[in-house]
Scaffold this motif. Sequence first.
Motif, PDB file in Angstrom:
ATOM      1  N   PRO A   3       0.847  -1.192   0.000  1.00 49.78           N
ATOM      2  CA  PRO A   3       0.000   0.000   0.000  1.00 49.78           C
ATOM      3  C   PRO A   3       0.889   1.251   0.000  1.00 49.78           C
ATOM      4  CG  PRO A   3      -0.682  -1.538   1.718  1.00 49.78           C
ATOM      5  CD  PRO A   3       0.598  -2.053   1.138  1.00 49.78           C
ATOM      6  N   VAL A   4       0.370   2.322  -0.576  1.00 55.59           N
ATOM      7  CA  VAL A   4       1.121   3.561  -0.744  1.00 55.59           C
ATOM      8  C   VAL A   4       1.765   4.041   0.553  1.00 55.59           C
ATOM      9  CG1 VAL A   4       0.948   5.968  -1.431  1.00 55.59           C
ATOM     10  CG2 VAL A   4      -0.399   4.250  -2.619  1.00 55.59           C
ATOM     11  N   HIS A   5       0.977   4.176   1.603  1.00 53.09           N
ATOM     12  CA  HIS A   5       1.493   4.741   2.857  1.00 53.09           C
ATOM     13  C   HIS A   5       2.606   3.882   3.445  1.00 53.09           C
ATOM     14  CE1 HIS A   5      -0.656   1.860   5.466  1.00 53.09           C
ATOM     15  NE2 HIS A   5      -1.584   1.926   4.534  1.00 53.09           N
ATOM     16  N   ASP A   6       2.550   2.575   3.214  1.00 53.92           N
ATOM     17  CA  ASP A   6       3.592   1.692   3.734  1.00 53.92           C
ATOM     18  C   ASP A   6       4.947   2.026   3.125  1.00 53.92           C
ATOM     19  OD1 ASP A   6       1.764   0.402   5.273  1.00 53.92           O
ATOM     20  OD2 ASP A   6       1.813  -1.496   4.187  1.00 53.92           O
ATOM     21  N   ALA A   7       5.015   2.046   1.803  1.00 55.82           N
ATOM     22  CA  ALA A   7       6.281   2.303   1.109  1.00 55.82           C
ATOM     23  C   ALA A   7       6.858   3.651   1.513  1.00 55.82           C
ATOM     24  CB  ALA A   7       6.098   2.220  -0.396  1.00 55.82           C
ATOM     25  N   THR A   8       6.019   4.647   1.670  1.00 54.32           N
ATOM     26  CA  THR A   8       6.473   5.972   2.076  1.00 54.32           C
ATOM     27  C   THR A   8       7.011   5.929   3.509  1.00 54.32           C
ATOM     28  OG1 THR A   8       4.759   6.900   0.651  1.00 54.32           O
ATOM     29  CG2 THR A   8       5.818   8.398   2.194  1.00 54.32           C
ATOM     30  N   ALA A   9       6.315   5.230   4.387  1.00 49.98           N
ATOM     31  CA  ALA A   9       6.718   5.130   5.806  1.00 49.98           C
ATOM     32  C   ALA A   9       8.058   4.409   5.960  1.00 49.98           C
ATOM     33  CB  ALA A   9       5.646   4.407   6.611  1.00 49.98           C
ATOM     34  N   TRP A  10       8.361   3.479   5.066  1.00 49.96           N
ATOM     35  CA  TRP A  10       9.619   2.746   5.170  1.00 49.96           C
ATOM     36  C   TRP A  10      10.809   3.687   5.071  1.00 49.96           C
ATOM     37  CZ3 TRP A  10       8.168  -1.245   0.852  1.00 49.96           C
ATOM     38  CH2 TRP A  10       7.091  -2.015   1.284  1.00 49.96           C
ATOM     39  N   ILE A 124      14.631  -0.991  -6.444  1.00 48.95           N
ATOM     40  CA  ILE A 124      13.455  -1.664  -5.883  1.00 48.95           C
ATOM     41  C   ILE A 124      12.598  -0.656  -5.110  1.00 48.95           C
ATOM     42  CG2 ILE A 124      12.663  -3.388  -4.185  1.00 48.95           C
ATOM     43  CD1 ILE A 124      15.197  -5.028  -4.803  1.00 48.95           C
ATOM     44  N   TYR A 125      13.226   0.065  -4.180  1.00 47.13           N
ATOM     45  CA  TYR A 125      12.490   1.010  -3.339  1.00 47.13           C
ATOM     46  C   TYR A 125      12.031   2.228  -4.139  1.00 47.13           C
ATOM     47  CZ  TYR A 125      11.209   4.133   0.456  1.00 47.13           C
ATOM     48  OH  TYR A 125      10.530   4.990   1.264  1.00 47.13           O
ATOM     49  N   GLN A 126      12.894   2.748  -4.985  1.00 44.98           N
ATOM     50  CA  GLN A 126      12.546   3.931  -5.782  1.00 44.98           C
ATOM     51  C   GLN A 126      11.352   3.651  -6.692  1.00 44.98           C
ATOM     52  OE1 GLN A 126      13.706   7.065  -5.337  1.00 44.98           O
ATOM     53  NE2 GLN A 126      14.831   6.170  -3.627  1.00 44.98           N
ATOM     54  N   ALA A 127      11.286   2.460  -7.253  1.00 45.99           N
ATOM     55  CA  ALA A 127      10.151   2.081  -8.109  1.00 45.99           C
ATOM     56  C   ALA A 127       8.857   2.049  -7.296  1.00 45.99           C
ATOM     57  CB  ALA A 127      10.417   0.722  -8.750  1.00 45.99           C
ATOM     58  N   LEU A 128       8.929   1.542  -6.065  1.00 46.81           N
ATOM     59  CA  LEU A 128       7.742   1.512  -5.198  1.00 46.81           C
ATOM     60  C   LEU A 128       7.286   2.929  -4.854  1.00 46.81           C
ATOM     61  CD1 LEU A 128       8.434  -1.401  -2.698  1.00 46.81           C
ATOM     62  CD2 LEU A 128       6.600  -1.266  -4.366  1.00 46.81           C
ATOM     63  N   LEU A 129       8.241   3.806  -4.587  1.00 45.31           N
ATOM     64  CA  LEU A 129       7.896   5.196  -4.269  1.00 45.31           C
ATOM     65  C   LEU A 129       7.228   5.878  -5.455  1.00 45.31           C
ATOM     66  CD1 LEU A 129      10.762   6.839  -2.183  1.00 45.31           C
ATOM     67  CD2 LEU A 129       8.469   6.223  -1.457  1.00 45.31           C
ATOM     68  N   GLN A 130       7.766   5.675  -6.636  1.00 43.06           N
ATOM     69  CA  GLN A 130       7.177   6.278  -7.843  1.00 43.06           C
ATOM     70  C   GLN A 130       5.751   5.752  -8.063  1.00 43.06           C
ATOM     71  OE1 GLN A 130       9.992   5.479 -10.946  1.00 43.06           O
ATOM     72  NE2 GLN A 130      11.439   7.030 -10.214  1.00 43.06           N
ATOM     73  N   GLN A 131       5.588   4.464  -7.831  1.00 43.44           N
ATOM     74  CA  GLN A 131       4.276   3.849  -7.956  1.00 43.44           C
ATOM     75  C   GLN A 131       3.312   4.477  -6.936  1.00 43.44           C
ATOM     76  OE1 GLN A 131       4.413  -0.422  -7.649  1.00 43.44           O
ATOM     77  NE2 GLN A 131       2.213  -0.560  -7.322  1.00 43.44           N
ATOM     78  N   ALA A 132       3.802   4.692  -5.731  1.00 44.42           N
ATOM     79  CA  ALA A 132       2.990   5.293  -4.671  1.00 44.42           C
ATOM     80  C   ALA A 132       2.573   6.722  -5.041  1.00 44.42           C
ATOM     81  CB  ALA A 132       3.763   5.310  -3.356  1.00 44.42           C
ATOM     82  N   GLU A 133       3.468   7.466  -5.627  1.00 44.86           N
ATOM     83  CA  GLU A 133       3.162   8.846  -6.008  1.00 44.86           C
ATOM     84  C   GLU A 133       2.116   8.925  -7.110  1.00 44.86           C
ATOM     85  OE1 GLU A 133       6.971  10.516  -6.977  1.00 44.86           O
ATOM     86  OE2 GLU A 133       7.666  10.350  -4.900  1.00 44.86           O
ATOM     87  N   ARG A 134       2.058   7.907  -7.963  1.00 39.29           N
ATOM     88  CA  ARG A 134       1.094   7.902  -9.066  1.00 39.29           C
ATOM     89  C   ARG A 134      -0.298   7.559  -8.610  1.00 39.29           C
ATOM     90  NH1 ARG A 134       5.374   5.403 -12.627  1.00 39.29           N
ATOM     91  NH2 ARG A 134       4.802   3.548 -11.533  1.00 39.29           N
ATOM     92  N   GLN A 135      -0.429   6.969  -7.426  1.00 33.12           N
ATOM     93  CA  GLN A 135      -1.758   6.549  -6.966  1.00 33.12           C
ATOM     94  C   GLN A 135      -2.512   7.668  -6.293  1.00 33.12           C
ATOM     95  OE1 GLN A 135      -1.153   3.021  -4.625  1.00 33.12           O
ATOM     96  NE2 GLN A 135      -0.819   1.760  -6.419  1.00 33.12           N
TER      97      GLN A 135
END
Length: 135
Positions: A3-10, A124-135
């Motif tokens: 979930p978006v908030h998870d990746a950001t919180a990491w 790996i992490y940067q891709a998750l963050l970018q994905q989170a920002e798009r949601q």
Amino acid sequence: MAPVHDATAWGESFDHLLECKTGQLVFQDFLRTQYSDENLHFWLACEEYKKITAKTEMMVAATRIYTKFVHVDAPRQINIDCVTREEISENISQPGPNCFDRAQKLIYGLMENDCYPRFLKSEIYQALLQQAERQ
């Protein structure tokens, strides 16, 4: 995926990452690419070990952790100093609840100060963050 908030919180703290099951899995994938996923496996095994109260179960778990991660010829040997390794070796016949505390603290520090900063910069992490920002 996470979930978006998870990746950001990491990215806020190493503890946020470890407290999240998905975070652990993503971090484990990253560590595998760095040939150091035994650190996370050891840390998690120690967390489980601390919950054990039955003496017999504690002995079995301690021996398993020692054989897998601590022993000099362990298949997933962790990088700890010889004093800590020796201390565990001496206590393994009568393991207490804190038997691995020193080693776990060392491995936590290694992950937090070395692996975690590299994880935050990883693809790996940067891709998750970018994905989170798009949601």
